[in-house]
Motif scaffolding. Structure first.
Motif, short mmCIF file in Angstrom:
data_model
loop_
_atom_site.label_atom_id
_atom_site.label_comp_id
_atom_site.label_asym_id
_atom_site.label_seq_id
_atom_site.Cartn_x
_atom_site.Cartn_y
_atom_site.Cartn_z
N UNK A 119 81.58 -24.39 75.59
CA UNK A 119 81.08 -25.66 76.12
C UNK A 119 81.49 -25.83 77.58
N UNK A 120 82.73 -25.47 77.89
CA UNK A 120 83.21 -25.59 79.27
C UNK A 120 82.38 -24.71 80.20
N UNK A 121 82.06 -23.49 79.75
CA UNK A 121 81.27 -22.59 80.57
C UNK A 121 79.87 -23.15 80.81
N UNK A 122 79.26 -23.72 79.78
CA UNK A 122 77.93 -24.32 79.94
C UNK A 122 77.99 -25.49 80.92
N UNK A 123 79.00 -26.35 80.77
CA UNK A 123 79.12 -27.52 81.63
C UNK A 123 79.39 -27.14 83.08
N UNK A 124 80.03 -26.00 83.30
CA UNK A 124 80.41 -25.57 84.65
C UNK A 124 79.61 -24.36 85.11
#
Length: 295
Positions: A119-124
């Protein structure tokens, strides 16, 4: 390669790190990657983590390597006696690695952290030089298990999914899938310390999930519904008792109409990504790089 950097995240009640390997020349893709280690071992500095990050980032894919919370060491006895020889770690080295590992916890902590890292990778994605729709997920051995279980969670949640699931000699079933005659014959030439047996696998798995209760397949995805999965790259080691699990899971995916590319690395044993320069490592890194980049 651009300088790596660490980011602290939280999931499952524990803080954990991800190490980012920025792509030298971003091609729009990123890979969230998890090392192996029987759920109990492994660090971001081991070749199975660091080599993947350095090599793929040089090819244009930003890699996010996950330092997930490890399981307790209660299952250590299931692995048998420690290896011997010049390359074996000393007792002092083993103690240092164990003490450096930090807090430990069983399922579902590492599984939830894998989802959080994705999720962090998608958001960033923008700052990672990637598109939100081109974030892949993958891992080796226990990391392959974690990335597959996380993909099931993401599918069931109904939001962003990995563009590709890249699995290298994964452990996907709860227990040892019986070897066929061909694999049984090949394993006769493999050192006993390099083979997972039914007893050792059961000890590792019960250390990770003591009661074996896994109705959704988030702990051990093998044998569960995989419909709706993204395209999968499955790379198995030929001389590996876990190859039967990888091949069985590939069949399950094919029957569920999931696109799956299965590769057997001939002459390779489990864990070969930890051997820098190993021919199977070189071939596998190229396969992952191409799959994640959409080539």
């Amino acid at each position: 390669m651009s300088d790596t950097y660490d980011v602290t995240l939280e999931a499952g009640g524990f803080d954990f790190r991800v190490r980012v390997y920025p792509a030298d020349t971003p091609n729009g893709s990123a890979l969230v990657w998890l090392h192996g280690g029987a759920f109990m071992f492994g660090t971001l500095d081991m070749p199975e983590a660091d080599q993947v990050g350095r090599r793929l980032s040089a090819l244009g894919t930003t890699v996010i390597s996950v330092d997930y919370t490890l399981a307790p060491l209660d299952g250590l006895s299931a692995l048998g006696p420690p290896p011997e020889g010049a390359d074996a770690p000393s007792p002092e080295q083993m103690r240092a690695e164990i003490e450096a590992a930090g807090p430990r916890s069983r399922f579902p902590v590492a599984s939830l952290q894998t989802v959080a890292a994705f999720d962090w990778a998608v958001e960033n994605a923008a700052q990672l030089g990637a598109l939100p729709t081109r974030i892949a997920l993958g891992g080796a051995s226990a990391g392959g298990n974690l990335s597959t279980g996380a993909t099931m969670r993401l599918r069931d949640r109904g939001t962003s999914m990995p563009s590709v699931l890249a699995l290298v000699y994964p452990s996907l079933h709860d227990g040892i899938v019986p070897a066929n005659a061909e694999l049984t014959e090949l394993l006769k030439g493999v050192p006993a310390l390099r083979i997972f047996t039914p007893d050792s696998r059961d000890g590792i798995n019960r250390n990770y999930l003591p009661d074996g209760d896994d109705p959704h397949g988030y702990a051990f995805p093998g044998g569960h519904d995989v419909a709706g999965f993204p395209p999968v790259l499955m790379v198995n080691a030929e001389l590996d008792s876990l190859r039967a699990s990888g091949e069985a899971f590939a069949s399950e995916m094919a029957l569920a109409s999931v696109d799956v590319h299965v590769v057997r690395q001939r002459g390779a044993m489990h864990g070969y990504l930890n051997e820098i320069g190993h021919p199977a490592s070189e071939r596998t890194l190229t396969l992952i790089g191409n799959a994640v980049a959409g080539r």
